[in-house]
Design an enzyme around this catalytic site. Structure first.
Site, mmCIF file in Angstrom:
data_model
loop_
_atom_site.group_PDB
_atom_site.id
_atom_site.type_symbol
_atom_site.label_atom_id
_atom_site.label_comp_id
_atom_site.label_asym_id
_atom_site.label_seq_id
_atom_site.Cartn_x
_atom_site.Cartn_y
_atom_site.Cartn_z
ATOM 1 N N HIS A 59 0.597 -0.782 -3.148
ATOM 2 C CA HIS A 59 -0.442 -1.592 -2.500
ATOM 3 C C HIS A 59 -0.038 -1.711 -1.028
ATOM 4 O O HIS A 59 1.154 -1.715 -0.714
ATOM 5 C CB HIS A 59 -0.489 -3.025 -3.023
ATOM 6 C CG HIS A 59 -0.673 -3.178 -4.497
ATOM 7 N ND1 HIS A 59 0.348 -3.069 -5.394
ATOM 8 C CD2 HIS A 59 -1.775 -3.492 -5.217
ATOM 9 C CE1 HIS A 59 -0.112 -3.295 -6.609
ATOM 10 N NE2 HIS A 59 -1.401 -3.552 -6.542
ATOM 11 N N ASP A 103 2.840 -3.988 -0.363
ATOM 12 C CA ASP A 103 4.145 -3.638 -0.936
ATOM 13 C C ASP A 103 5.033 -2.946 0.085
ATOM 14 O O ASP A 103 6.253 -3.032 0.000
ATOM 15 C CB ASP A 103 3.992 -2.646 -2.112
ATOM 16 C CG ASP A 103 3.146 -3.185 -3.237
ATOM 17 O OD1 ASP A 103 3.063 -4.409 -3.385
ATOM 18 O OD2 ASP A 103 2.567 -2.358 -3.976
HETATM 19 C C1 XLS Z 1 -2.023 -5.598 -12.695
HETATM 20 C C2 XLS Z 1 -2.323 -4.212 -12.352
HETATM 21 C C3 XLS Z 1 -1.872 -3.770 -10.972
HETATM 22 C C4 XLS Z 1 -2.573 -2.494 -10.616
HETATM 23 C C5 XLS Z 1 -2.608 -2.195 -9.167
HETATM 24 O O1 XLS Z 1 -2.188 -6.048 -13.812
HETATM 25 O O2 XLS Z 1 -1.776 -3.395 -13.332
HETATM 26 O O3 XLS Z 1 -0.491 -3.649 -10.944
HETATM 27 O O4 XLS Z 1 -2.022 -1.409 -11.281
HETATM 28 O O5 XLS Z 1 -3.240 -3.185 -8.431
#
Ligand code: XLS
Ligand code: NI
Ligand code: NI
Length: 437
Positions: free
Chosen positions: A100, A103
């Site tokens: 993201h 991140d």
């Molecule tokens: C959360 C999601 C997140 C997505 C990306 O539950 O899995 O990690 O994969 O935003």
């Protein structure tokens, strides 16, 4: 058992007899399975958020592992995180990563500041990608953590929030394109509701479609050739999320004429939260023509939330890889370990052990799925079950040569139709024998 992370060399394949915890027993990257290397079948990816950032915080306690990498200045810290991330993937032989926006770069006070930081960090990441030969599988924007997203992003009741979300998506698509990503993910963490008493569902769904359409148009205009991916999840953090499961997402995409550009990123734990098996969601995606990528993890079926555990259940990975093989493999997708070590697994060695466990469990699942296909009994059983559609009245039905009246005439004097047994227990025994004999 105490080892220092720094002392651990690259992880190698040692095979089934090995008791070395820092070795693969099943993942042999160059070994061929059904004409393709394990590396190419599995396309493993590291999730940046869990692996590089998550410190073990839960509702009742703070971090149990320090991932600041000895840096207090924000930009220096994110560079140190990137250094660690690439060295970590290199140790494991992982070829892809996913992130993201928040991140990989420090957040600024405004969208413009955050975007500037993201640009600095994507320059840094691009150099790292070249140095290590590692690629970006997909990028995304975090539109759920900041307090302004508390009632949604694209589905927020506040139009300024909608605008910021759009701006974040633009910057994250730019970053994804710059880093050569194969996918751009939408996980609608807060795109849903907690109570209908305060929610205009019709407006929210239309706004979600508006946002996805703008993202698609912008990405394609910038030359993005990858997949736009929706990651279904039924609930958590909201009580009800609009992207409930694959079937719900497909009907939304169809209604809004977005099927040509969007596919699914299917997460194992989200499938089970929706009351489905992981295999069900993969099968639906395949059959509906939206099979894209996978967030590889597993949940705890005794708990009602998204535990994002590393996958260690061979039965599940086998049935998953069976669907992947039947699909003809990944196109632009891969297996992203959207998984975190348990809060009490708080050594850096645990991160390696967790990835080794996940990679080996998927490698074993791949071998077993190939064995199921090569064995042929399951496929033959299914073919036989539907054999009545290969000739006679069944063929006419499939060829569209019948009407209700003609079927009435055909069926009117039939008696004692003999439907063959489904043989579920026998089929489960075949799977057991392939897994364990
Ligand atoms: C959360 C999601 C997140 C997505 C990306 O539950 O899995 O990690 O994969 O935003
Ligand atoms: Ni996920
Ligand atoms: Ni999850």
């Amino acid at each position: 058992m105490k080892t220092n992370y720094q002392d651990i060399d690259r992880i190698h394949y040692e095979g089934r007899g090995s008791k070395n915890p820092f070795a693969f027993r099943h993942y042999d990257a160059d070994a061929m399975v059904m004409g393709k290397s394990m590396r190419d079948h599995l396309k493993f990816a590291m999730s940046y958020w869990h692996t590089i950032n998550a410190g073990g915080t839960d509702m009742f306690g703070s971090d149990t592992i320090d991932k600041s990498f000895g840096q207090s200045d924000p930009m220096a810290r994110y560079k140190a995180k990137a250094d660690f991330a690439f060295e970590f993937m290199h140790k494991l032989g992982i070829g892809y990563y996913c992130f993201h926006d928040v991140d990989v770069a420090p957040e600024g006070a405004t969208l413009a500041e955050s975007t500037r930081n993201l640009e600095i960090m994507t320059d840094y990441l691009l150099a790292k990608q070249k140095q290590y030969g590692i690629k970006l599988l997909w990028g995304t924007a975090n539109m759920f953590s900041d307090r302004k997203f508390m009632t949604g992003a694209a589905t927020s009741g506040n139009a300024d929030v909608f605008a910021v979300a759009a701006g974040k998506i633009k910057a994250a698509i730019d970053a994804t394109i710059k880093l050569g990503g194969d996918g751009y993910v939408f996980w609608g963490g807060r795109e849903g509701y907690d109570t209908l008493l305060n929610t205009d569902v019709g407006l929210e769904l239309d706004n979600l479609a508006r946002m996805l359409r703008m993202a698609r148009d912008y990405g394609r205009a910038q030359g993005f050739k990858g997949d736009f991916l929706i990651e279904p999840k039924p609930k958590e953090p909201t009580k009800h999320q609009y992207d409930f499961d694959v079937a719900t997402c497909v009907s939304f995409l169809q209604k809004n004429d977005l099927m040509a550009d969007f596919r699914m990123n299917i997460e194992a734990n989200h499938a089970t939260l929706a009351g489905h098996t992981f295999q069900h969601e993969l099968r639906m995606a395949r059959v509906l023509g939206v099979f894209g990528s996978i967030d590889a993890n597993q949940g705890d079926l005794l708990l009602g939330w998204d535990t994002d555990q590393f996958p260690t259940n061979v039965y599940d990975t086998t049935l998953c890889m069976l669907e992947v093989l039947k699909q003809g493999g990944f196109d632009k997708g891969g297996l992203n370990f959207d998984a975190k070590t348990r809060r009490a697994s708080n050594d850096f060695e645990d991160l390696l052990l967790a990835y080794i466990a996940g990679m080996d469990t998927f490698a074993l699942g791949l071998k077993k799925a190939a064995a199921i296909i090569e064995d042929g009994r399951l496929d033959r059983f299914v073919a036989e079950k539907y054999a009545s559609y290969t000739n006679g009245i069944g063929k006419k039905i499939l060829d569209g040569q019948v009407t209700l009246e003609s079927l009435y005439d055909y069926a009117k004097d039939l008696r004692d139709i003999d439907v063959a047994s489904g043989r579920q227990e026998y089929l489960e025994t075949i799977i057991n024998s392939i897994l364990f004999d």
